[in-house]
Structure formats: C-alpha cells, structure tokens
Design a protein around this motif. Structure first.
Motif, short mmCIF file in Angstrom:
data_model
loop_
_atom_site.label_atom_id
_atom_site.label_comp_id
_atom_site.label_asym_id
_atom_site.label_seq_id
_atom_site.Cartn_x
_atom_site.Cartn_y
_atom_site.Cartn_z
N THR A 259 -4.36 22.18 58.03
CA THR A 259 -3.81 23.53 57.86
C THR A 259 -4.42 24.25 56.67
O THR A 259 -5.02 23.64 55.78
N VAL A 260 -4.22 25.56 56.69
CA VAL A 260 -4.70 26.43 55.61
C VAL A 260 -3.57 27.39 55.24
O VAL A 260 -2.99 28.02 56.12
N GLU A 261 -3.27 27.46 53.96
CA GLU A 261 -2.27 28.42 53.48
C GLU A 261 -2.99 29.68 53.04
O GLU A 261 -3.97 29.61 52.30
N CYS A 262 -2.51 30.82 53.52
CA CYS A 262 -3.17 32.10 53.26
C CYS A 262 -2.20 33.12 52.68
O CYS A 262 -1.00 33.06 52.94
N ARG A 263 -2.75 34.09 51.96
CA ARG A 263 -1.99 35.25 51.47
C ARG A 263 -2.73 36.51 51.89
O ARG A 263 -3.95 36.54 51.97
N TRP A 264 -1.96 37.56 52.15
CA TRP A 264 -2.52 38.86 52.46
C TRP A 264 -1.49 39.92 52.13
O TRP A 264 -0.34 39.62 51.84
N PHE A 265 -1.93 41.16 52.12
CA PHE A 265 -1.05 42.29 51.79
C PHE A 265 -0.95 43.22 52.98
O PHE A 265 -1.94 43.47 53.66
#
Length: 93
Positions: A66-72
């Motif tokens: 898995t990959v943890e991501c952030r975005w706005f």
C-alpha cells in the motif's frame, strides 16, 4: 500381510494434494509481488494519481502493498491509503 508400510504409502499418496495447496499459495504470493514491483520507484514525495483518474497526490508513506497519500481539494487536506496496483506515477509540474 501388513508390515506397517501400508500407512506410509497412503500418506505419501496424499502429499501431492498438500503440495498443490502450497504451490497455489506460492503462486498467489508471487502474483502479489509482481503487482508491488510495478511501482518500485515510489517513495515519500513521489507524485501519483489513481489509474482511474483523480487529483495528483503526494506519497507520504510506502509499504509492501500500500501507499499512503495526501492531496488538497482547494484548501481542504485529504489523506488515504491505496493499493500500489491502483496508482501510477505522474511527472512533476
């Protein structure tokens, strides 16, 4: 005439079924590893997008699957975890 070897012959006959289960388990593991190897270049700070589309996201943590991501979205921050297989790396701006 039974000399005790009869039971070992029966158990030997059952081993291929056990090995088939092990083979299928290994095959599934290899399949999962192939999925994760598609995105071996992902690291904290990489820019990614869902293969199905969506916003560009910044990788903040990478695990085996898995990959943890952030975005706005405007000024609203979002964070989520995605399977590696669902992401594609995008070029930086």
């Amino acid at each position: 005439m039974s000399n005790g070897n009869h039971s070992s012959i029966e158990s030997f006959g059952k081993k291929p079924h056990h090995l088939m289960g092990l083979f299928l388990c290994l095959q599934k593991t290899i399949s999962l590893l192939n999925i994760t190897m598609d995105n071996t270049n992902l690291y904290t700070g990489s820019l990614v997008r869902l293969k199905s589309g969506g916003p560009v996201m910044t990788v903040i943590n990478v695990n085996a699957l898995t990959v943890e991501c952030r975005w706005f979205d405007g000024a609203t921050p979002h964070k989520a975890v995605f399977p590696k297989s669902a992401l594609e790396q995008v070029n930086s701006f």
